[in-house]
Motif scaffolding. Structure first.
Motif, PDB file in Angstrom:
ATOM      1  N   PHE A  55      42.319  37.979  65.800  1.00  0.00           N
ATOM      2  CA  PHE A  55      42.042  39.132  66.664  1.00  0.00           C
ATOM      3  C   PHE A  55      41.074  38.767  67.784  1.00  0.00           C
ATOM      4  CE2 PHE A  55      42.810  41.447  62.518  1.00  0.00           C
ATOM      5  CZ  PHE A  55      44.142  41.662  62.816  1.00  0.00           C
ATOM      6  N   TYR A  76      50.109  38.007  64.359  1.00  0.00           N
ATOM      7  CA  TYR A  76      51.235  38.445  63.527  1.00  0.00           C
ATOM      8  C   TYR A  76      52.047  37.289  62.970  1.00  0.00           C
ATOM      9  CZ  TYR A  76      54.180  37.967  67.746  1.00  0.00           C
ATOM     10  OH  TYR A  76      54.839  37.498  68.842  1.00  0.00           O
ATOM     11  N   ASN A  81      46.173  37.557  55.714  1.00  0.00           N
ATOM     12  CA  ASN A  81      46.168  39.013  55.754  1.00  0.00           C
ATOM     13  C   ASN A  81      44.740  39.503  55.603  1.00  0.00           C
ATOM     14  OD1 ASN A  81      49.270  38.783  54.309  1.00  0.00           O
ATOM     15  ND2 ASN A  81      48.937  40.087  56.069  1.00  0.00           N
ATOM     16  N   PHE A  84      40.814  45.657  55.706  1.00  0.00           N
ATOM     17  CA  PHE A  84      39.870  46.150  56.696  1.00  0.00           C
ATOM     18  C   PHE A  84      38.802  47.026  56.056  1.00  0.00           C
ATOM     19  CE2 PHE A  84      43.682  45.128  58.992  1.00  0.00           C
ATOM     20  CZ  PHE A  84      43.218  44.566  60.166  1.00  0.00           C
ATOM     21  N   SER A  88      42.347  51.215  57.065  1.00  0.00           N
ATOM     22  CA  SER A  88      43.421  51.280  58.062  1.00  0.00           C
ATOM     23  C   SER A  88      44.807  51.410  57.439  1.00  0.00           C
ATOM     24  CB  SER A  88      43.395  50.050  58.980  1.00  0.00           C
ATOM     25  OG  SER A  88      42.215  50.048  59.717  1.00  0.00           O
ATOM     26  N   PHE A  90      48.260  53.158  57.109  1.00  0.00           N
ATOM     27  CA  PHE A  90      48.973  53.951  58.110  1.00  0.00           C
ATOM     28  C   PHE A  90      49.123  55.385  57.606  1.00  0.00           C
ATOM     29  CE2 PHE A  90      50.856  49.583  58.588  1.00  0.00           C
ATOM     30  CZ  PHE A  90      50.072  49.255  59.678  1.00  0.00           C
ATOM     31  N   HIS A  92      50.876  57.830  58.583  1.00  0.00           N
ATOM     32  CA  HIS A  92      52.199  58.453  58.609  1.00  0.00           C
ATOM     33  C   HIS A  92      53.150  57.845  57.591  1.00  0.00           C
ATOM     34  CE1 HIS A  92      52.216  54.948  61.124  1.00  0.00           C
ATOM     35  NE2 HIS A  92      53.513  54.990  61.309  1.00  0.00           N
ATOM     36  N   PHE A 101      55.270  47.403  54.331  1.00  0.00           N
ATOM     37  CA  PHE A 101      55.288  47.158  55.774  1.00  0.00           C
ATOM     38  C   PHE A 101      55.409  45.670  56.115  1.00  0.00           C
ATOM     39  CE2 PHE A 101      53.537  46.650  60.012  1.00  0.00           C
ATOM     40  CZ  PHE A 101      54.070  47.727  60.699  1.00  0.00           C
ATOM     41  N   GLY A 102      54.523  44.860  55.519  1.00  0.00           N
ATOM     42  CA  GLY A 102      54.512  43.425  55.830  1.00  0.00           C
ATOM     43  C   GLY A 102      55.820  42.749  55.425  1.00  0.00           C
TER      44      GLY A 102
ATOM     45  N   ASP B 177      43.203  55.137  66.672  1.00  0.00           N
ATOM     46  CA  ASP B 177      42.298  54.138  66.120  1.00  0.00           C
ATOM     47  C   ASP B 177      42.938  52.747  66.249  1.00  0.00           C
ATOM     48  OD1 ASP B 177      40.664  52.538  64.624  1.00  0.00           O
ATOM     49  OD2 ASP B 177      40.512  53.921  62.937  1.00  0.00           O
ATOM     50  N   THR B 179      42.307  50.011  65.008  1.00  0.00           N
ATOM     51  CA  THR B 179      42.446  49.152  63.829  1.00  0.00           C
ATOM     52  C   THR B 179      43.830  49.319  63.185  1.00  0.00           C
ATOM     53  OG1 THR B 179      41.426  50.734  62.328  1.00  0.00           O
ATOM     54  CG2 THR B 179      39.981  49.096  63.307  1.00  0.00           C
ATOM     55  N   TYR B 180      44.511  50.452  63.431  1.00  0.00           N
ATOM     56  CA  TYR B 180      45.881  50.591  62.917  1.00  0.00           C
ATOM     57  C   TYR B 180      46.783  49.543  63.570  1.00  0.00           C
ATOM     58  CZ  TYR B 180      44.591  55.123  60.954  1.00  0.00           C
ATOM     59  OH  TYR B 180      44.003  56.117  60.240  1.00  0.00           O
ATOM     60  N   GLU B 182      45.750  46.679  64.805  1.00  0.00           N
ATOM     61  CA  GLU B 182      45.389  45.372  64.262  1.00  0.00           C
ATOM     62  C   GLU B 182      45.982  45.196  62.879  1.00  0.00           C
ATOM     63  OE1 GLU B 182      41.175  44.830  64.431  1.00  0.00           O
ATOM     64  OE2 GLU B 182      41.235  44.274  66.538  1.00  0.00           O
ATOM     65  N   ALA B 183      45.966  46.281  62.085  1.00  0.00           N
ATOM     66  CA  ALA B 183      46.531  46.204  60.732  1.00  0.00           C
ATOM     67  C   ALA B 183      48.014  45.844  60.813  1.00  0.00           C
ATOM     68  CB  ALA B 183      46.326  47.516  59.997  1.00  0.00           C
ATOM     69  N   ALA B 184      48.732  46.475  61.736  1.00  0.00           N
ATOM     70  CA  ALA B 184      50.165  46.198  61.875  1.00  0.00           C
ATOM     71  C   ALA B 184      50.381  44.744  62.288  1.00  0.00           C
ATOM     72  CB  ALA B 184      50.778  47.140  62.900  1.00  0.00           C
ATOM     73  N   GLU B 185      49.582  44.306  63.245  1.00  0.00           N
ATOM     74  CA  GLU B 185      49.708  42.935  63.714  1.00  0.00           C
ATOM     75  C   GLU B 185      49.384  41.959  62.588  1.00  0.00           C
ATOM     76  OE1 GLU B 185      47.264  42.094  67.081  1.00  0.00           O
ATOM     77  OE2 GLU B 185      48.573  40.476  67.755  1.00  0.00           O
ATOM     78  N   ASP B 186      48.349  42.294  61.840  1.00  0.00           N
ATOM     79  CA  ASP B 186      47.941  41.466  60.715  1.00  0.00           C
ATOM     80  C   ASP B 186      49.061  41.329  59.692  1.00  0.00           C
ATOM     81  OD1 ASP B 186      45.485  40.246  59.305  1.00  0.00           O
ATOM     82  OD2 ASP B 186      46.331  41.567  57.782  1.00  0.00           O
ATOM     83  N   LEU B 187      49.856  42.404  59.547  1.00  0.00           N
ATOM     84  CA  LEU B 187      50.928  42.400  58.548  1.00  0.00           C
ATOM     85  C   LEU B 187      52.233  41.836  59.098  1.00  0.00           C
ATOM     86  CD1 LEU B 187      50.071  45.846  56.991  1.00  0.00           C
ATOM     87  CD2 LEU B 187      49.930  43.649  55.825  1.00  0.00           C
ATOM     88  N   PRO B 191      54.084  42.786  68.909  1.00  0.00           N
ATOM     89  CA  PRO B 191      53.661  43.948  69.704  1.00  0.00           C
ATOM     90  C   PRO B 191      54.746  45.017  69.855  1.00  0.00           C
ATOM     91  CG  PRO B 191      52.882  41.934  70.719  1.00  0.00           C
ATOM     92  CD  PRO B 191      53.744  41.511  69.564  1.00  0.00           C
ATOM     93  N   THR B 197      56.640  51.185  65.356  1.00  0.00           N
ATOM     94  CA  THR B 197      56.397  51.639  63.985  1.00  0.00           C
ATOM     95  C   THR B 197      55.034  52.297  63.811  1.00  0.00           C
ATOM     96  OG1 THR B 197      55.578  49.446  63.404  1.00  0.00           O
ATOM     97  CG2 THR B 197      57.883  49.916  62.885  1.00  0.00           C
ATOM     98  N   VAL B 198      54.102  52.007  64.705  1.00  0.00           N
ATOM     99  CA  VAL B 198      52.761  52.561  64.520  1.00  0.00           C
ATOM    100  C   VAL B 198      52.320  53.420  65.711  1.00  0.00           C
ATOM    101  CG1 VAL B 198      50.334  52.005  64.106  1.00  0.00           C
ATOM    102  CG2 VAL B 198      52.108  50.667  62.992  1.00  0.00           C
ATOM    103  N   PRO B 201      54.709  56.730  66.304  1.00  0.00           N
ATOM    104  CA  PRO B 201      54.528  57.774  65.290  1.00  0.00           C
ATOM    105  C   PRO B 201      53.132  58.386  65.304  1.00  0.00           C
ATOM    106  CG  PRO B 201      55.559  55.856  64.304  1.00  0.00           C
ATOM    107  CD  PRO B 201      55.187  55.467  65.693  1.00  0.00           C
ATOM    108  N   LEU B 202      52.118  57.571  65.549  1.00  0.00           N
ATOM    109  CA  LEU B 202      50.757  58.104  65.499  1.00  0.00           C
ATOM    110  C   LEU B 202      50.379  58.872  66.759  1.00  0.00           C
ATOM    111  CD1 LEU B 202      48.730  55.312  63.659  1.00  0.00           C
ATOM    112  CD2 LEU B 202      49.630  57.450  62.767  1.00  0.00           C
ATOM    113  N   PHE B 282      51.661  65.769  58.384  1.00  0.00           N
ATOM    114  CA  PHE B 282      50.820  64.935  59.226  1.00  0.00           C
ATOM    115  C   PHE B 282      50.704  65.514  60.639  1.00  0.00           C
ATOM    116  CE2 PHE B 282      51.036  61.463  62.371  1.00  0.00           C
ATOM    117  CZ  PHE B 282      49.708  61.105  62.305  1.00  0.00           C
TER     118      PHE B 282
END
Lengths: 357, 284
Positions: A55, A76, A81, A84, A88, A90, A92, A101-102, B177, B179-180, B182-187, B191, B197-198, B201-202, B282
């Motif tokens: 990051f 990515y 992994n 956080f 964090s 999701f 939704h 997800f991953g 936020d 960090t959501y 970053e979380a997606a990217e981390d997983l 982009p 997906t994030v 929807p958010l 939601f």
């Protein structure tokens, strides 16, 4: 042949504008190790973690993961992994979708996704929560889902950024042990960031103590605690009495230190020089207080007060030079003692630690 | 507790009074008038009649106009959404330029839509800037008919209502936020996947809000058709205005207003149902 190291940080520096967050840091993380980056807030530990995750890009230096330089690998695509601090999850997606997800991003087959998510949920003991939304879970449950969401991908390295910070004390203690056991059973390399020294001592194979973007000390938990190499480490890890003193004399295997008029003794070591200013640290639980002088007595002082904290009693003593010292006693032998009474303090010279800065 | 509730109501009373006077009372009046009998020349006889509704339903013209209005407004709203989302996304990530860009989005509000639409006449007109330019560079020999078409109407609506779409979407992207992401990217989400997906929807609440506050004024607008088609094309807003002011048929005008209101509520409801079926809790 596979390398001994999973993550290597080679002379990395990270600057944000004029501020240096991480300064020429070198670190090797072994395969399968539970390594903790420990330090006060602003010491650069989270920035270091974020550079491993991708990051943040180092201003200078290189990050290596599993023998590969990862400068050009986007987050990515990295096989790491992160758990956080704020979880964090999701909002939704339900628990299942969060954990899957991953795997879905890697186009894993439907049956395999199903199976791996179930297994991950079993590991964190939340099998019955697949259809819940994150909002419908407690903080501790969200934490477990965040861990499951990360480990389900079988990362080479799991990065954890103060993951237990938001939990209450009891749950935090329980999660510390669970995380440690999880790490041992999975064999994944964990890099854990915390400012809580007790947490670090409980969980880690090795601890990296950081301060102002630099590493102060790397070592096993007991080394960090018993043999701190600097005033910062001694002070930051646990409670201790630190004295500024001057090396006054060498006699046999011991060095005599002068703490402004009071003399104490410590094992001699090669780096100490006569008349040198150093610091000496003695842990409260290593010292002993007696009402009468014994042959081990090193200091005398006046009793000030005692503080009962449950498992131990803290005894506060004022030394002749005006400084205060804390000694922990498991059994309170000082019945009837009054403020102002003279007491004697002793410890094994080997239990004291001397350092220069 | 009771004291607090009273206090709460007394604090609310100015806005409640406002809503009562300028929302509830007019709607009740319009509803009542739509069921009265016409005396001709704007007079109202308070006798129950469904004549106005019969006129509206029996003449295919009115239903066609309402249908056209919904189609044009919907098209304009969708175009607004497609333009506004990337723009709002850009503003939300523009760092120190953020406030300036938002100001630029707001500035057109300081001028009446009527005045701003006149500018489009100068551009779109047979002897207008665009035709002039295209003829000069030799791309066309005869002027194009840019005005007087549904496209001009949709263009005018997109132009007029784009800020209504940008602002709520901007605020939802801004509040997202990070960090959501970053979380997606981390997983392992690249982009593009992260965006679909994030991010989308958010930020759906912002999209929904933008959709509603763009569609509702767009469907009832009448200055756009007046100016950009010289009243050759009509929307339901034109018809309602003409019913009141030219035909002096208050009953018909009222009935059409009520019909429009019901249709707008219905389409907003359908739209929300359609976009939030998966995540009602939601979103609401």
């Amino acid at each position: 042949m596979t390398s001994e190291y999973m993550v290597q940080l080679k002379n990395i520096t990270k600057k944000f504008g004029k501020d240096t967050a991480v300064n020429e840091l070198n670190l090797d993380v072994k395969v399968g190790e539970f390594l903790t980056l420990l330090g006060p807030s602003g010491c650069g530990k989270t920035t270091t973690l974020r550079m491993i995750a991708g990051f943040e890009k180092p201003t200078e230096g290189e990050v290596w993961i599993d023998e590969k330089q990862v400068a050009k690998i986007e987050p990515y695509k990295r096989e790491v992994n992160t758990v956080f601090q704020s979880y964090s999850l999701f909002p939704h997606m339900n628990v299942f979708e969060n954990i899957a997800f991953g795997l879905k991003m890697k186009k894993t087959g439907k049956d395999e996704v199903e199976e791996r998510v179930r297994n991950a949920l079993k590991l964190v003991q939340l099998e019955d929560y697949v259809n819940r939304k994150p909002k419908q879970l407690s903080g501790g449950q969200q934490q477990r889902i965040a861990i499951a969401r990360a480990i389900v991908n079988n990362p080479k390295v799991l990065l954890l950024d103060e993951p237990l910070g938001a939990l209450d004390l009891k749950l935090r203690k329980q999660m510390q042990l669970e995380l440690k056991h999880l790490q041992q059973s999975l064999g994944i390399t964990f890099i854990y960031v915390t400012h809580d020294q007790e947490e670090a001592l409980t969980m880690s194979d090795r601890i990296v103590v950081m301060n102002e973007g630099k590493i102060e000390q790397v070592g096993l938990p007991h080394e960090i605690y018993e043999k701190p190499v600097s005033k910062f480490v001694a002070d930051f890890i646990g409670e201790t009495n630190i004295f500024e003193c001057v090396v006054s004399e060498f006699k046999g295997d011991y060095a005599y230190l002068d703490i402004k008029g009071v003399t104490v003794v410590t094992p001699k070591n090669d780096t100490l020089q006569l008349d040198e200013s150093v610091y000496m640290s003695i842990r409260p639980e290593k010292a002993k207080v007696t009402l009468t002088k014994t042959q081990d007595t090193l200091l005398s002082g006046t009793f000030k007060e005692k503080i009962y904290v449950g498992s131990i009693t803290k005894i506060i003593i004022e030394l002749p030079n005006g400084r205060e010292m804390v000694v922990n006693e498991v059994e309170d032998d000082l019945i009837g003692i009054k403020s102002g009474n003279e007491v004697y303090v002793s410890w094994q010279p080997e239990d004291s630690v001397v350092f220069k800065g | 507790m009771i004291k607090n509730i009273r206090l709460a109501y007394s604090m609310l009373s100015p806005s409640l009074l406002w809503l009562l006077l300028f929302l509830v009372v007019p709607i009740v009046m319009v509803t009542v008038i739509s069921f009265t009998t016409s005396e001709g020349y704007g007079g109202i006889i308070y006798e129950f009649s469904t004549h106005a509704y019969e006129t509206a339903f029996l003449s295919s013209m009115y239903l066609k106009v309402i249908w056209n209005s919904i189609v044009w407004a919907f098209s304009a709203t969708v175009i607004c959404l497609l333009l506004a989302y990337p723009f709002a996304y850009f503003i939300a990530h523009a760092g120190k330029w953020k406030n300036l860009l938002i100001l630029l989005v707001m500035i057109p509000f300081w001028t009446n839509l009527l005045v701003r639409l006149y500018a489009w006449i100068i551009l779109l007109n047979g002897e207008g800037v665009i035709n002039h330019f295209l003829q000069n560079i030799g791309l066309i020999s005869e002027p194009l008919t840019l005005m007087y078409t549904p496209y001009a109407v949709i263009l005018g609506m997109v132009y007029g209502f784009l800020p209504f779409m940008i602002l709520p979407i901007y605020s939802s992207i801004e509040q997202l936020d990070k960090t959501y992401l970053e979380a997606a990217e981390d997983l392992g989400a690249n982009p593009v996947k992260t965006f679909f997906t994030v991010t989308i929807p958010l930020t759906l609440p912002g999209i929904l809000a933008g959709f509603i506050i763009t569609f509702v004024p767009a469907v009832s607008v009448f200055v756009v058709t007046d100016l950009l088609t010289g009243s050759k094309l009509v929307m339901v807003g034109n018809v309602i205005r003409d019913a009141f002011l030219i035909e002096m048929n208050w009953q018909l005008g009222s009935a059409l207003s009520i019909l429009l209101m019901i249709l707008v509520l219905l389409s907003v409801f359908i739209f929300m149902k359609f976009t939030s079926s998966k995540d009602k809790k939601f979103l609401i």
